[in-house]
Design a protein around this motif. Structure first.
Motif, PDB file in Angstrom:
ATOM      1  N   LEU A 162      -2.716   9.244  38.677  1.00  0.00           N
ATOM      2  CA  LEU A 162      -3.320  10.532  38.357  1.00  0.00           C
ATOM      3  C   LEU A 162      -2.804  11.027  37.016  1.00  0.00           C
ATOM      4  N   LYS A 163      -3.692  11.677  36.284  1.00  0.00           N
ATOM      5  CA  LYS A 163      -3.280  12.252  35.005  1.00  0.00           C
ATOM      6  C   LYS A 163      -2.521  13.542  35.243  1.00  0.00           C
ATOM      7  N   THR A 164      -1.568  13.778  34.397  1.00  0.00           N
ATOM      8  CA  THR A 164      -0.833  15.034  34.458  1.00  0.00           C
ATOM      9  C   THR A 164      -1.195  15.855  33.235  1.00  0.00           C
ATOM     10  N   PRO A 165      -0.945  17.163  33.284  1.00  0.00           N
ATOM     11  CA  PRO A 165      -1.209  17.980  32.095  1.00  0.00           C
ATOM     12  C   PRO A 165      -0.455  17.466  30.868  1.00  0.00           C
ATOM     13  N   LEU A 166       0.727  16.841  31.086  1.00  0.00           N
ATOM     14  CA  LEU A 166       1.481  16.291  29.964  1.00  0.00           C
ATOM     15  C   LEU A 166       0.727  15.135  29.315  1.00  0.00           C
ATOM     16  N   ASP A 167       0.067  14.294  30.157  1.00  0.00           N
ATOM     17  CA  ASP A 167      -0.749  13.208  29.620  1.00  0.00           C
ATOM     18  C   ASP A 167      -1.857  13.761  28.749  1.00  0.00           C
ATOM     19  N   ASP A 168      -2.536  14.793  29.256  1.00  0.00           N
ATOM     20  CA  ASP A 168      -3.628  15.402  28.500  1.00  0.00           C
ATOM     21  C   ASP A 168      -3.130  15.974  27.171  1.00  0.00           C
ATOM     22  N   LEU A 169      -1.964  16.610  27.196  1.00  0.00           N
ATOM     23  CA  LEU A 169      -1.402  17.168  25.957  1.00  0.00           C
ATOM     24  C   LEU A 169      -1.050  16.050  24.975  1.00  0.00           C
ATOM     25  N   ALA A 170      -0.493  14.972  25.487  1.00  0.00           N
ATOM     26  CA  ALA A 170      -0.137  13.846  24.620  1.00  0.00           C
ATOM     27  C   ALA A 170      -1.393  13.231  23.999  1.00  0.00           C
ATOM     28  N   ILE A 171      -2.446  13.094  24.794  1.00  0.00           N
ATOM     29  CA  ILE A 171      -3.697  12.530  24.280  1.00  0.00           C
ATOM     30  C   ILE A 171      -4.302  13.470  23.248  1.00  0.00           C
ATOM     31  N   GLN A 172      -4.289  14.765  23.527  1.00  0.00           N
ATOM     32  CA  GLN A 172      -4.835  15.725  22.564  1.00  0.00           C
ATOM     33  C   GLN A 172      -4.043  15.698  21.259  1.00  0.00           C
ATOM     34  N   ASP A 173      -2.729  15.502  21.368  1.00  0.00           N
ATOM     35  CA  ASP A 173      -1.905  15.379  20.162  1.00  0.00           C
ATOM     36  C   ASP A 173      -2.294  14.129  19.375  1.00  0.00           C
ATOM     37  N   LEU A 174      -2.498  13.018  20.074  1.00  0.00           N
ATOM     38  CA  LEU A 174      -2.912  11.782  19.405  1.00  0.00           C
ATOM     39  C   LEU A 174      -4.271  11.961  18.724  1.00  0.00           C
ATOM     40  N   LYS A 232     -16.498   2.668  16.224  1.00  0.00           N
ATOM     41  CA  LYS A 232     -17.407   3.821  16.203  1.00  0.00           C
ATOM     42  C   LYS A 232     -16.667   5.100  16.584  1.00  0.00           C
ATOM     43  N   ALA A 233     -15.841   5.018  17.609  1.00  0.00           N
ATOM     44  CA  ALA A 233     -15.118   6.211  18.063  1.00  0.00           C
ATOM     45  C   ALA A 233     -14.195   6.742  16.974  1.00  0.00           C
ATOM     46  N   PHE A 234     -13.449   5.876  16.334  1.00  0.00           N
ATOM     47  CA  PHE A 234     -12.519   6.343  15.311  1.00  0.00           C
ATOM     48  C   PHE A 234     -13.250   6.837  14.071  1.00  0.00           C
ATOM     49  N   ASP A 235     -14.410   6.243  13.779  1.00  0.00           N
ATOM     50  CA  ASP A 235     -15.208   6.737  12.658  1.00  0.00           C
ATOM     51  C   ASP A 235     -15.752   8.133  12.932  1.00  0.00           C
ATOM     52  N   LYS A 236     -15.966   8.442  14.215  1.00  0.00           N
ATOM     53  CA  LYS A 236     -16.547   9.730  14.603  1.00  0.00           C
ATOM     54  C   LYS A 236     -15.526  10.661  15.239  1.00  0.00           C
ATOM     55  N   LEU A 237     -14.257  10.315  15.148  1.00  0.00           N
ATOM     56  CA  LEU A 237     -13.226  11.094  15.821  1.00  0.00           C
ATOM     57  C   LEU A 237     -13.225  12.559  15.383  1.00  0.00           C
ATOM     58  N   SER A 238     -13.563  12.810  14.136  1.00  0.00           N
ATOM     59  CA  SER A 238     -13.570  14.195  13.646  1.00  0.00           C
ATOM     60  C   SER A 238     -14.603  15.049  14.388  1.00  0.00           C
ATOM     61  N   SER A 239     -15.615  14.420  14.990  1.00  0.00           N
ATOM     62  CA  SER A 239     -16.636  15.173  15.715  1.00  0.00           C
ATOM     63  C   SER A 239     -16.302  15.350  17.199  1.00  0.00           C
ATOM     64  N   PHE A 240     -15.187  14.761  17.646  1.00  0.00           N
ATOM     65  CA  PHE A 240     -14.811  14.892  19.054  1.00  0.00           C
ATOM     66  C   PHE A 240     -14.462  16.335  19.374  1.00  0.00           C
ATOM     67  N   ASP A 241     -15.033  16.836  20.460  1.00  0.00           N
ATOM     68  CA  ASP A 241     -14.783  18.196  20.928  1.00  0.00           C
ATOM     69  C   ASP A 241     -13.721  18.130  22.022  1.00  0.00           C
ATOM     70  N   SER A 242     -12.575  18.718  21.761  1.00  0.00           N
ATOM     71  CA  SER A 242     -11.438  18.604  22.680  1.00  0.00           C
ATOM     72  C   SER A 242     -11.640  19.343  23.998  1.00  0.00           C
ATOM     73  N   ARG A 243     -12.748  20.046  24.162  1.00  0.00           N
ATOM     74  CA  ARG A 243     -13.033  20.668  25.462  1.00  0.00           C
ATOM     75  C   ARG A 243     -13.433  19.606  26.488  1.00  0.00           C
ATOM     76  N   GLN A 278     -13.209  15.433  28.021  1.00  0.00           N
ATOM     77  CA  GLN A 278     -12.254  14.357  28.226  1.00  0.00           C
ATOM     78  C   GLN A 278     -12.493  13.249  27.193  1.00  0.00           C
ATOM     79  N   PHE A 279     -11.444  12.809  26.539  1.00  0.00           N
ATOM     80  CA  PHE A 279     -11.549  11.736  25.543  1.00  0.00           C
ATOM     81  C   PHE A 279     -12.082  10.460  26.191  1.00  0.00           C
ATOM     82  N   GLU A 280     -11.609  10.184  27.393  1.00  0.00           N
ATOM     83  CA  GLU A 280     -12.035   8.988  28.115  1.00  0.00           C
ATOM     84  C   GLU A 280     -13.547   9.005  28.359  1.00  0.00           C
ATOM     85  N   SER A 281     -14.089  10.144  28.742  1.00  0.00           N
ATOM     86  CA  SER A 281     -15.537  10.265  28.972  1.00  0.00           C
ATOM     87  C   SER A 281     -16.312  10.062  27.681  1.00  0.00           C
ATOM     88  N   TRP A 282     -15.785  10.586  26.596  1.00  0.00           N
ATOM     89  CA  TRP A 282     -16.416  10.433  25.278  1.00  0.00           C
ATOM     90  C   TRP A 282     -16.441   8.960  24.887  1.00  0.00           C
TER      91      TRP A 282
END
Length: 190
Positions: free
Chosen positions: A3-15, A62-73, A75-79
């Protein structure tokens, strides 16, 4: 699956934030963290290890080329899955179109359809494009060129390349990704 923890989500958002600022280490960490799930997602759809590896590398490109358009609201995994799914659909359509060219042709139609064999002009255009790519491939460092040749030209699996080059598979994925990105930059800047 853990299971993901809020810390995982924060770490991913930081990345992701660091990745949006072109931090290569962040790209590598995201790549390593999400490779397996994207690869297995695509492997289920392709039933072919090499195609799944290729599509996974292209998905991350493709994902890294478009990373600037990722909306952090979201899930990165879903994107990532959405990009992988759409890329697989495009790939399937492309393969389907190629197969459609050769299916359902009656003998009567065969004699009334212009030849699909490339003419001299098509051969020249293809040769020029291939020569351009190979010319840019020669501009890469030896290790980058060798990895791309093994993966794309020789159709070797990541596992085989890992054994041949003595590079752990996870490191290999990143090296091929970076080498491909460098080759694409050389081609675009030409």
């Amino acid at each position: 699956m853990s299971l993901k923890t809020p810390l995982d989500d924060l770490a991913i958002q930081d990345l992701i934030l660091r990745g949006k600022n072109n931090d290569q280490q962040a790209f590598q960490e995201l790549f390593s963290k999400f490779w397996d799930i994207v690869y297995h997602f695509l492997l289920k759809r392709t039933n072919n290890q090499h195609d799944a590896e290729l599509l996974t590398l292209e998905t991350f490109t493709k994902a890294f080329d478009k990373l600037s358009s990722f909306d952090s609201r979201y899930q990165f995994e879903s994107w990532l899955f959405a990009i992988a799914r759409n890329h697989h659909i495009d790939y399937t359509r492309k393969i389907g179109k190629m197969q459609d060219l050769h299916s359902d042709i009656t003998p009567h139609q065969l004699f009334n359809v212009p030849s699909e064999v490339p003419n001299a002009e098509d051969d020249l255009i293809h040769k020029e494009k291939l020569d351009e790519v190979l010319n840019h491939l020669d501009k890469l460092k030896e290790d980058q060129r060798s990895l791309l040749e093994a993966f794309y030209l020789e159709d070797k699996s990541l596992k085989d390349i890992s054994k041949n080059f003595g590079i752990p598979v996870n490191n290999l994925k990143v090296k091929i990704f970076r080498s491909r990105k460098k080759l694409l930059q050389l081609i675009e800047n030409a």
